[in-house]
Design a protein around this motif. Structure first.
Motif, PDB file in Angstrom:
ATOM      1  N   ASN A 237       0.833  -1.196   0.000  1.00 18.90           N
ATOM      2  CA  ASN A 237       0.000   0.000   0.000  1.00 18.90           C
ATOM      3  C   ASN A 237       0.870   1.248   0.000  1.00 18.90           C
ATOM      4  O   ASN A 237       1.954   1.279   0.558  1.00 18.90           O
ATOM      5  N   ILE A 238       0.349   2.282  -0.646  1.00 19.21           N
ATOM      6  CA  ILE A 238       1.056   3.549  -0.668  1.00 19.21           C
ATOM      7  C   ILE A 238       0.953   4.164   0.713  1.00 19.21           C
ATOM      8  O   ILE A 238      -0.148   4.256   1.288  1.00 19.21           O
ATOM      9  N   PRO A 239       2.059   4.610   1.300  1.00 27.11           N
ATOM     10  CA  PRO A 239       1.986   5.187   2.649  1.00 27.11           C
ATOM     11  C   PRO A 239       1.149   6.467   2.657  1.00 27.11           C
ATOM     12  O   PRO A 239       1.210   7.269   1.723  1.00 27.11           O
ATOM     13  N   ILE A 240       0.376   6.631   3.705  1.00 30.02           N
ATOM     14  CA  ILE A 240      -0.447   7.828   3.878  1.00 30.02           C
ATOM     15  C   ILE A 240       0.459   8.936   4.404  1.00 30.02           C
ATOM     16  O   ILE A 240       1.282   8.712   5.281  1.00 30.02           O
ATOM     17  N   GLU A 241       0.250  10.152   3.847  1.00 32.88           N
ATOM     18  CA  GLU A 241       1.085  11.276   4.301  1.00 32.88           C
ATOM     19  C   GLU A 241       0.856  11.544   5.779  1.00 32.88           C
ATOM     20  O   GLU A 241      -0.257  11.487   6.274  1.00 32.88           O
ATOM     21  N   GLY A 242       1.910  11.824   6.492  1.00 27.78           N
ATOM     22  CA  GLY A 242       1.816  12.116   7.919  1.00 27.78           C
ATOM     23  C   GLY A 242       2.075  10.911   8.806  1.00 27.78           C
ATOM     24  O   GLY A 242       2.091  11.032  10.020  1.00 27.78           O
TER      25      GLY A 242
END
Length: 79
Positions: A73-78
């Protein structure tokens, strides 16, 4: 044959020469070659018998990678 102290190997024999030499070795070699004559065609026939079922299962599972996805999964910003 490996020569001690060097990285030189003896010339490779062809596969057919190896099978002939194995077949000449009485008892063990003869049974080995006989088993190969039976096993190799059995594997080929078995693959052709099961191929359609295997391909049908592949089509059913197309896109499903299981509990753990292959693509992360693409990492979520923050985070």
């Amino acid at each position: 044959m490996f020569v001690v102290g060097t990285n030189t190997f003896a010339p490779k024999r062809s596969a057919s020469a190896t099978v002939v030499r194995t077949g000449v070795d009485y008892a063990v070699g003869t049974w080995t070659v006989t088993a190969l004559v039976v096993i190799i065609p059995a594997l080929i026939i078995g693959w052709f018998a099961a191929r359609k079922r295997v391909l049908a299962i592949v089509e059913m599972r197309n896109g499903y990678t299981g509990e753990f996805p292959v693509v992360a999964n693409i990492p979520i910003e923050g985070e």
